[in-house]
Structure formats: C-alpha cells, structure tokens
Design a protein around this motif. Structure first.
Motif, PDB file in Angstrom:
ATOM      1  N   ALA A  91     -84.461  74.524  11.168  1.00  0.00           N
ATOM      2  CA  ALA A  91     -85.671  73.450  11.834  1.00  0.00           C
ATOM      3  C   ALA A  91     -85.461  73.360  13.262  1.00  0.00           C
ATOM      4  CB  ALA A  91     -85.553  72.321  10.947  1.00  0.00           C
TER       5      ALA A  91
ATOM      6  N   ALA B 245     -87.958  67.329  10.620  1.00  0.00           N
ATOM      7  CA  ALA B 245     -87.733  68.261   9.525  1.00  0.00           C
ATOM      8  C   ALA B 245     -86.166  68.640   9.412  1.00  0.00           C
ATOM      9  CB  ALA B 245     -88.421  69.748   9.824  1.00  0.00           C
TER      10      ALA B 245
ATOM     11  N   GLY C 101     -87.247  72.620   6.368  1.00  0.00           N
ATOM     12  CA  GLY C 101     -88.654  72.667   5.748  1.00  0.00           C
ATOM     13  C   GLY C 101     -88.511  72.948   4.242  1.00  0.00           C
TER      14      GLY C 101
ATOM     15  N   PRO D 293     -91.914  72.760  11.204  1.00  0.00           N
ATOM     16  CA  PRO D 293     -91.373  73.015   9.766  1.00  0.00           C
ATOM     17  C   PRO D 293     -91.787  74.365   8.950  1.00  0.00           C
ATOM     18  CG  PRO D 293     -92.184  70.715  10.390  1.00  0.00           C
ATOM     19  CD  PRO D 293     -92.660  71.749  11.624  1.00  0.00           C
TER      20      PRO D 293
END
Length: 391
Positions: free
Chosen positions: A126, A244, A250, A288
């Motif tokens: 992320a 995220a 994610g 994400p």
C-alpha cells in the motif's frame, strides 16, 4: 533508503510520455508525429517490461537493471540533442528503444518487499502504491516546468540522468545485489501459466481502461481545469494509499477486492452527473486496488516468476489505459465528453465481476476443502495395497 531510491528511479518514468510528446512536437511541428512517438514508447514498454522481468527472475537484478538503464538513459540523451526536422522514423525508433529498455525498478522493488518487510507485505504494498501515485502527481508537471524554463530537450536529458543514477544506486544496495528468485532451478514457464495470474492481469487491464477513459473525459469536459482535476484525482489516490497502509493494506481475497472495484465503479459513474471536484473521492480506492493486486501476486504467480508477474500487471494497466483513452476519445467526438465516465464505471464493474467470480475468497476455499475432505472420507480404504505401498 532502498525504497526512497526506487521512488526516485521511478519518477522519470512518469515524465517520459508527456516529455517525449512535447519534445517531438517541438522538433517536428506535428502533434500527430508526437502522438506516434508516445505510442511507440508505450507499446515498447508493454513488450519490454515482461521480458526484462523474466530475465530478472532468472539472473538477478543487477545486470538486468544496469544495462537497460544505460541504454534508455543514453537514448534519452540522444533524443534530447537531436536537431529539428529529424526524420520521424528515427524518432520512433529511439522512442521504442527507450520504452523497451525502461528498467523495471518498480517490479524489482516489489519483489524485495517480502524480504524487507516480512509479515507486513500488504501494508508495504500500500505504501508502494501511494508512492507510485506521488510520482505520477509530481512527474508530468515537473517535466513541463523544466521544459518551459530550460527547454524540452533539457527536461528529457535530466530525466535520463536521474533514471540512470537512481537505478545504479538501487542495484548497488546489498539487498538488490543478493536477491535471487525463489526457484532453485529457474522456471521455464511464464507468469501467465497461472490461471489466477491471468485473472489479475485481466482485472488490471479493466482498471487501466478506467484510467484512460477518465483522463480523456476530464480533459474533454473541463479543458481549462483538467490539470487541477487530474491532480485532485491523484491526491485522492494518494490519500487512499496512506489510509490503506495505516490500516494494514488493501483487499486480501476476491470478495473484498471486488468490493473495492465496485467502489471504483460507483465513484467514476457518479462523475457523469456530479460536480467535477468529487473526482478526489473517486480516486481514493485506486492505490488500495493497486496494493491489493500487488499483494495477490505472491500466491497467484508460479514460483520463480514474481518479477515478471509484476511487470505483466504494469503492462496490462498500460494497455487498458491506451484502450480506454482511445474509446473515450471516440465517445467524446460522437456523444458527450462525460460519456467517458460511464465507460470508466462500466470497466470497473467488469473488473469487480471478474474478481468476485474468479479470485477465491476464504469462505469459498474452506468450503471447497471441506467438500474434498468429505468426499475422500467416502472412498473405501480396505483395498489391498501393492507391494511396498502403505495403504
């Protein structure tokens, strides 16, 4: 330090398309020629990326990054100092060489993440996705600013110098130099031999359509504010990537990945009727989604093909972006500019459907395992075992 170096090495890559476009237009006086050069660059990157990634998986990162960086950096310097009225064929050949030899630093960095951040890979992916968004936010304006102040050739030459220097710094790190593919014997199969990997590539191609269609739709519907709106879009993605990263990464499975893609669809469909500034919200799930795709590569790609797999995701995204831009441009000419947002939303919904139906979720995997175990329990085990075999 290694991650920061990889971000610097990737910054010039975000400037190549727009930098080459404006420079070739200055040399030839033709936007058509400039568009052909940018297209040659993109196609060559799509072809060269997976090939270089596969070489990295077989031979390590050092030489496979250094040699292309030297070639692409030199080719950028040559283009930077070409005189006006240079034959278009020569410009196209150099653009293709730059694209084909673009070093896959991003893919190489992602293969190192499990070594640098064991147990926290989703969060690290992320962060990487957010950093990538940062390069795309800063890169094009930086290239245009340098081009306007010092000349488009200087901007390209500077991009080549930064690309070469940062790539060399990256490969000289002990982690990069010592990295080798997981496979003891280098695999002969492609990353695309895996059905799950092919599914990820298809999903990212659809996501690329979202990118290309949105860029054209924004430019066609609000030409005077397009730069600011696309910047807001990127800032939304950057913010989503930060969130995220702080929340652990994610999506982890097909269901949650499909949910993110559905949010992507809803955000971009709404832009057909919503105020343009809401594009910042539409962009919040982009990083994400990228991080989720990166995190799924480890399980999806065959052993020994991780770098190639990451380059295939980049190629799929770039191909989808080109297709989405072309389709949205046609729609803008024959319908209304905002139709491109409908195309973007439809592509994201398609990606969500693919993810939901073709990427396993924990519940589905557990159900499948239970059924297989139950079925095995029904098989008689009283048969006579052949000699030397344990029943």
């Amino acid at each position: 330090m290694l991650f920061s170096t990889s971000v610097v090495a990737r910054l010039p890559l975000a400037t190549l398309s727009i930098g080459l476009l404006v420079h070739v237009e200055r040399l030839t006086g033709s936007y058509a020629a400039a568009g052909l050069a940018a297209g040659a660059l993109a196609i060559a990157q799509g072809v060269g990326g997976p090939l270089l990634g596969r070489l990295v998986d077989r031979h390590g990162q050092t030489l496979v990054l250094i040699l292309p960086a030297l070639v692409s950096g030199t080719a950028l310097a040559v283009v930077a100092f070409l005189p006006a009225r240079t034959p278009l064929l020569a410009l196209l050949a150099l653009a293709a060489l730059i694209g084909f030899a673009t070093p896959p630093v991003g893919a190489c960095m992602r293969t190192l993440i499990p070594l640098l951040n064991p147990g926290t890979e989703p969060r690290a992916y992320a962060i990487d996705a957010a950093a990538t968004e940062l390069t795309w936010i800063a890169g094009p304006p930086l290239a245009l600013t340098v081009g306007s102040l010092a000349g488009t050739g200087t901007a390209l030459a500077l991009a080549g110098a930064v690309l070469l220097a940062a790539t060399l710094a990256f490969v000289l790190s002990p982690t990069s130099r010592s990295w080798r593919s997981k496979a003891v014997s280098r695999t002969r199969s492609s990353a695309l031999a895996s059905p799950q990997m092919r599914t990820l590539v298809l999903v990212m191609a659809c996501v690329g359509v979202v990118f290309g269609a949105t860029e054209v739709a924004v430019t066609a519907s609000a030409p005077s504010a397009a730069g600011w709106l696309l910047g807001l879009w990127g800032l939304g993605s950057l913010a989503g990537g930060v969130v995220a990263a702080r929340s652990g990464g994610g999506a982890r499975d097909g269901r949650s990945f499909a949910l993110l893609l559905t949010f992507l669809a809803a955000g971009h469909l709404s832009l057909a009727v919503a105020p343009p500034a809401l594009i910042v919200l539409a962009g919040t799930v982009i990083a994400p989604i990228l991080a989720s795709a990166y995190a799924m590569v480890d399980k999806a790609a065959p052993t020994g093909t991780a770098t190639e797999a990451f380059t295939w995701l980049a190629t799929a995204t770039a191909t989808g972006t080109a297709a989405g831009a072309a389709a949205a441009g046609t729609l803008a000419d024959f319908t209304t500019p905002t139709t491109g947002f409908l195309l973007a939303g439809t592509a994201a919904l398609t990606a969500a459907l693919i993810a939901a139906t073709r990427i396993p979720s924990p519940h589905h995997a557990a159900t499948h395992t239970t059924r297989r175990t139950n079925a095995a329990a029904l098989i008689p085990t009283t048969r006579r075992a052949p000699a030397g075999e344990t029943p």
